[in-house]
Design a protein around this motif. Sequence first.
Motif, short mmCIF file in Angstrom:
data_model
loop_
_atom_site.label_atom_id
_atom_site.label_comp_id
_atom_site.label_asym_id
_atom_site.label_seq_id
_atom_site.Cartn_x
_atom_site.Cartn_y
_atom_site.Cartn_z
N PRO A 1 -42.49 61.96 5.02
CA PRO A 1 -43.20 62.39 6.08
C PRO A 1 -42.89 62.57 7.14
CG PRO A 1 -43.91 61.09 4.26
CD PRO A 1 -42.51 60.78 4.21
N ALA A 2 -42.68 61.55 8.12
CA ALA A 2 -41.83 62.03 9.29
C ALA A 2 -40.81 61.85 10.05
CB ALA A 2 -42.57 60.21 9.79
N ILE A 3 -39.66 61.54 8.78
CA ILE A 3 -38.65 62.37 8.97
C ILE A 3 -38.78 63.39 9.20
CG2 ILE A 3 -36.27 62.61 8.51
CD1 ILE A 3 -36.74 59.15 7.52
N SER A 4 -38.87 64.43 8.36
CA SER A 4 -39.05 65.59 8.12
C SER A 4 -40.23 66.85 9.65
CB SER A 4 -39.02 66.33 6.59
OG SER A 4 -41.10 65.64 6.28
N LYS A 5 -40.77 66.04 9.34
CA LYS A 5 -41.64 66.50 10.77
C LYS A 5 -41.58 66.66 12.18
CE LYS A 5 -45.84 67.67 12.46
NZ LYS A 5 -46.06 66.87 13.21
N LEU B 1 -51.75 62.08 16.38
CA LEU B 1 -50.31 62.38 14.90
C LEU B 1 -48.90 63.06 15.83
CD1 LEU B 1 -52.43 63.51 11.89
CD2 LEU B 1 -51.73 61.43 12.85
N GLN B 2 -48.35 63.07 16.97
CA GLN B 2 -47.96 62.26 17.64
C GLN B 2 -46.93 61.39 17.48
OE1 GLN B 2 -45.62 65.33 18.76
NE2 GLN B 2 -47.40 66.35 18.16
N PHE B 3 -45.85 61.32 17.39
CA PHE B 3 -44.62 60.37 17.14
C PHE B 3 -43.39 59.62 17.88
CE2 PHE B 3 -48.50 59.58 13.69
CZ PHE B 3 -49.16 58.15 13.82
N GLY B 4 -42.87 58.65 18.78
CA GLY B 4 -42.27 58.72 18.94
C GLY B 4 -41.46 57.05 19.16
N ALA B 5 -40.06 57.29 19.25
CA ALA B 5 -40.14 55.90 19.17
C ALA B 5 -39.38 54.88 20.55
CB ALA B 5 -38.55 56.01 18.28
N GLN C 1 -49.52 47.24 13.50
CA GLN C 1 -49.83 48.43 13.06
C GLN C 1 -50.42 48.73 11.09
OE1 GLN C 1 -49.31 52.17 15.31
NE2 GLN C 1 -50.37 51.39 17.04
N PHE C 2 -48.97 48.24 10.83
CA PHE C 2 -49.50 48.40 8.84
C PHE C 2 -50.60 48.84 8.77
CE2 PHE C 2 -45.01 49.40 8.00
CZ PHE C 2 -45.43 49.93 6.82
N ARG C 3 -51.54 47.66 8.97
CA ARG C 3 -52.88 46.89 8.77
C ARG C 3 -53.89 48.38 8.79
NH1 ARG C 3 -54.41 41.23 10.69
NH2 ARG C 3 -53.04 42.54 12.69
N GLU C 4 -53.73 48.66 9.80
CA GLU C 4 -54.82 49.79 10.07
C GLU C 4 -54.00 51.68 9.87
OE1 GLU C 4 -53.94 48.14 14.07
OE2 GLU C 4 -55.12 46.81 12.53
N ALA C 5 -53.16 51.38 9.65
CA ALA C 5 -52.14 52.77 9.28
C ALA C 5 -52.63 53.74 8.12
CB ALA C 5 -50.88 52.32 8.70
N GLN C 6 -53.88 54.56 8.44
CA GLN C 6 -54.28 55.23 7.28
C GLN C 6 -53.44 56.92 7.06
OE1 GLN C 6 -56.55 54.45 5.87
NE2 GLN C 6 -57.37 52.50 6.43
N GLU C 7 -53.45 57.91 8.26
CA GLU C 7 -52.55 58.61 8.12
C GLU C 7 -51.66 58.49 7.43
OE1 GLU C 7 -54.47 61.85 9.28
OE2 GLU C 7 -56.02 60.60 9.89
N GLU C 8 -50.99 59.80 6.47
CA GLU C 8 -49.66 59.89 6.20
C GLU C 8 -48.41 59.56 6.78
OE1 GLU C 8 -48.51 62.98 3.78
OE2 GLU C 8 -47.35 62.12 2.09
N HIS D 1 -48.49 58.71 10.33
CA HIS D 1 -48.91 57.60 10.79
C HIS D 1 -48.05 56.45 10.03
CE1 HIS D 1 -50.63 53.90 13.17
NE2 HIS D 1 -50.52 53.83 13.11
N ILE D 2 -48.18 56.61 8.68
CA ILE D 2 -47.63 55.12 7.98
C ILE D 2 -46.15 56.16 8.35
CG2 ILE D 2 -47.24 54.12 5.77
CD1 ILE D 2 -50.56 54.59 5.26
N GLY D 3 -46.57 57.16 7.40
CA GLY D 3 -44.55 57.80 7.77
C GLY D 3 -43.11 57.18 8.79
N SER D 4 -44.27 57.32 9.73
CA SER D 4 -43.68 57.09 10.77
C SER D 4 -43.62 55.26 11.20
CB SER D 4 -44.87 57.16 12.68
OG SER D 4 -44.95 58.77 12.52
N LEU D 5 -43.97 55.09 10.77
CA LEU D 5 -43.76 53.33 10.88
C LEU D 5 -42.85 53.14 9.54
CD1 LEU D 5 -47.18 51.70 11.10
CD2 LEU D 5 -45.95 51.60 12.89
N MET D 6 -43.17 53.19 8.71
CA MET D 6 -41.62 53.46 7.90
C MET D 6 -40.42 53.83 8.12
SD MET D 6 -42.43 52.67 4.96
CE MET D 6 -43.74 51.98 4.23
N TYR D 7 -40.33 54.94 9.27
CA TYR D 7 -39.08 55.91 9.93
C TYR D 7 -38.65 54.89 11.09
CZ TYR D 7 -36.80 59.79 12.60
OH TYR D 7 -35.59 60.08 12.54
#
Lengths: 333, 326
Positions: free
Chosen positions: A66-70, A86-90, A288-295, A297-303
Motif C-alpha cells: 500500500p505504501a509503495i504504490s502510494k 498520513l504523509q510518510f517519508g523515510a 511505532q509498530f505497537r500503535e500503528a492502526q492505519e493501513e 501507516h503500517i504499510g509505510s513502516l513495512m516499507y
Amino acid sequence: MTNSSKKPKKSTRKPVGITTHVDLTDTNGEGLWLESGFTAFVWAFAIATAGTLFWMSEVIFKDAWPAISKFGLEFLWNPKWDIGELQFGALPFIYGTVVSSAIAIIIAIPLGLSVAIVTSENFLPSWVRSPLGFMVELISAIPSVIVGLWGIFVLIPFLMPLQQSLFNNFSWFPLFSSEPLGPGMLPAGILLSIMILPTVAAISRDVLLAVPVDLRSASMSLGATRWETIFKLLLPAASSGIIGATILALGRALGETMAVTMVIGNSIQINQSILAPGYSIPALLASQFREAQEELHIGSLMYLALILFAITLLVNAVAVLLVQLIGVKGAKN
Amino acid sequence: MTQARNSNSIVDAEINNPLSLSRNLFSRGMTVIAFSLTGLALLPLFAILYKILSEGLTHLSWKVLVSLPAPVGVEDQPNGFANAILGTALMVGIGTLFSVPIGVMTGIFLSEFGRENKAIANTIRFITVILSSVPSIVVGVFAYALIVVTTKSFSGLAGGFALGIIMLPVVALTTEQALKLVPASYRLASAGLGGGRFQTMFRIIIPSALPTITTGILLAASRAAGETAPLIVTALSSQFWPPLVEKLGEIVQSPVGAETIAKIQEIPQTLLTPTPSMSVLIYSYASSPYKEQNELAWTAASVLLGMVLLTSLASRAVTRKRLQNR
C-alpha cells in the motif's frame, strides 16, 4: 570400499538359519524406505531454512505494497512523517541510521584494529592474549537492551560534559551546532561502536593471523621494526579482510535496534548537528509498530523495514563474500 | 645518530646504532597507542559489568524472582518479575521447538549431503549466514506481518516464532560445525559394517556430536533470550502471568473430568495473547520515570546477563575442549 579381502577360510560349515541367497541389490524393505525418506526430509528442511529468507522478503513486500504504490520511490527522500495527515517519508530515518552507523564505524575501526593487532602479535604472552580477545568478544554476548540501559544511566550522563564543551567551543562547526540534550546521535554512535567492536576485532584478528609467518620473518630480517612490518606488510596484506570485517560491522550497526532506540532521542527533525537527537529506521520500527492502526501507516513502516532489509542484505552479502574470498585464498597459501 | 663514528666503516656504525631515533620513537609510540586503545575498548565491558553487578545485585532477592510487578506507587506489595522470567522461558521454548528440528536437519544437509552437491550446499550455507545477519527487528516485523496481522492479536506465539527464526541459522551452522568434528573414520566404519545413511547418522554421528550440538542450541537460546526488538513488535508485554502458565495452574488444581479436558482445549488460545518477557521489561522500565522501576530494570538486567553470560561461557568452554581434543 567395503570389499572384504578376507577369503572364506576352512569353515565350510553353513551357519544354521541363514539363507545363502542374499541379493545385495535388493530395493525392497524398510532400510531403503528409511533411507530415501530421511534424504527427502533433510533436503526439505535445508530448503526450508534457505527459503525463510525469501519468504520473509515476500511477506514484508506484500504488506508494504500500500505504501509503495502510494508514495513510490519519492518515499526515500521525503522528509515528512506525519501520522495524522498520513504523509510518510523515510529521509529522517535513513539519515539517522547512516549518521549513527558512520560515527560507530569511525570509532570502532581504530579500536578494533588495535585489539586485533595486540591480540595477534606477540606483544604479550599467549596466556594474556587469548583471554583479552575473549573478553572483547564477550561484549557481543551482552543483550543490546542491557547495553541500552547502561547507555541511558551511565554513558549519557558521562558524555554530557563532553557534549556541552563541544557545543560551547565548537558551535560554529555544523556538526556541533546544537545545544546537547543528553540523548542524541553522538551517544547512539558511541554505543553502537561498543557493540560492533567485537566484530571488527575478531575478524581482523583472524585475517592478521592468516598472513603467513614467512612474510613477517622476511620483513623483520630485512631490518624493519615490528610496527613497520605491521604497517607496510601485515595491514596491506590483510586489508581486504579488514574491509570485509568493517562492512560486516556496518551491517550490524545499521540493523541494531534496542540500544539505539534507547539513546538516540527519537526526534523526527533532521538536524545537521550530531549533538542533536535523531531517529533510526530500526528505532522507528520498534517504537511505532505497537500503535500503528492505519493501513498506510503500517504499510509505510513495512516499507521502511523493507528498505532496511534490502540495505543490510546487500551489505552483509558483500561482506560475507569478501571474507569467504579471503578464506579461500588463505587456504591456498 | 646514524652518522658514522668511524668514517672507515659505515657498516660498523649501522650495527652499533641499528635504529634511528625517529624509527624507535614511532615503534614505541605505536605500541603505547595500540595498548591504550585496547584498554579503551575493554573499558565499556568492565563499566557495564560493574554497573550491573553493583546496581542489580543490591536489589536481587528471592522475592523479586517469584512475585509479579507491583502497580506503581504501591509500597507494601512485593515487586518482582517472575512473570517476565516465565514469559521469556515460554517464548524461547517455542522458538527452540521450531528451530531445532529444522536447524539440525539443515546442519546435517550442509555437512553430510553437501559433499556430493557442493554448489547447492554452498548456496544454502551462504543464505543461512545471510539469514543470521538479518536485523532482529526485521525478523520481528516479519512475524508481525505473518502472525499478529493474521490472528489480530499480539501474542507469545508470534514472539516465539520470531525468536525461532533468529535461532534457526545459529543452530544450523553450529550443527554443521559439530558434525564436521566427528572423524571420517566413524562414518567409514559404520558404512563398512553395512550401516545406511540414516543408521550412520542417528546411531553414530549424532550421538558423538550431541554435546557440541546441544551447546550450539543453548548458545542460540541464550541469544534469543536477550532479544528485545522482535518481541516489542510481536509479544508486547503484560503485567500478569503468561496466560499459558495460568491455564496450566488451573488444570493442575482442578479435579480430573470434563472440565479439565475443556481447559486443555483452551491452551492454544493462551498462546495468542500478549506475553511478558525480561528484555521488554528492562526496556520499558529503563525509560520509566519511577525510581523503583528503574531499579527493577537493573535487577532484571543482572539476572538476564547472568543467564546469557553463563551459557555463553559454558558453551565456549565445552566447544574449545572438544576442538582441542581432536
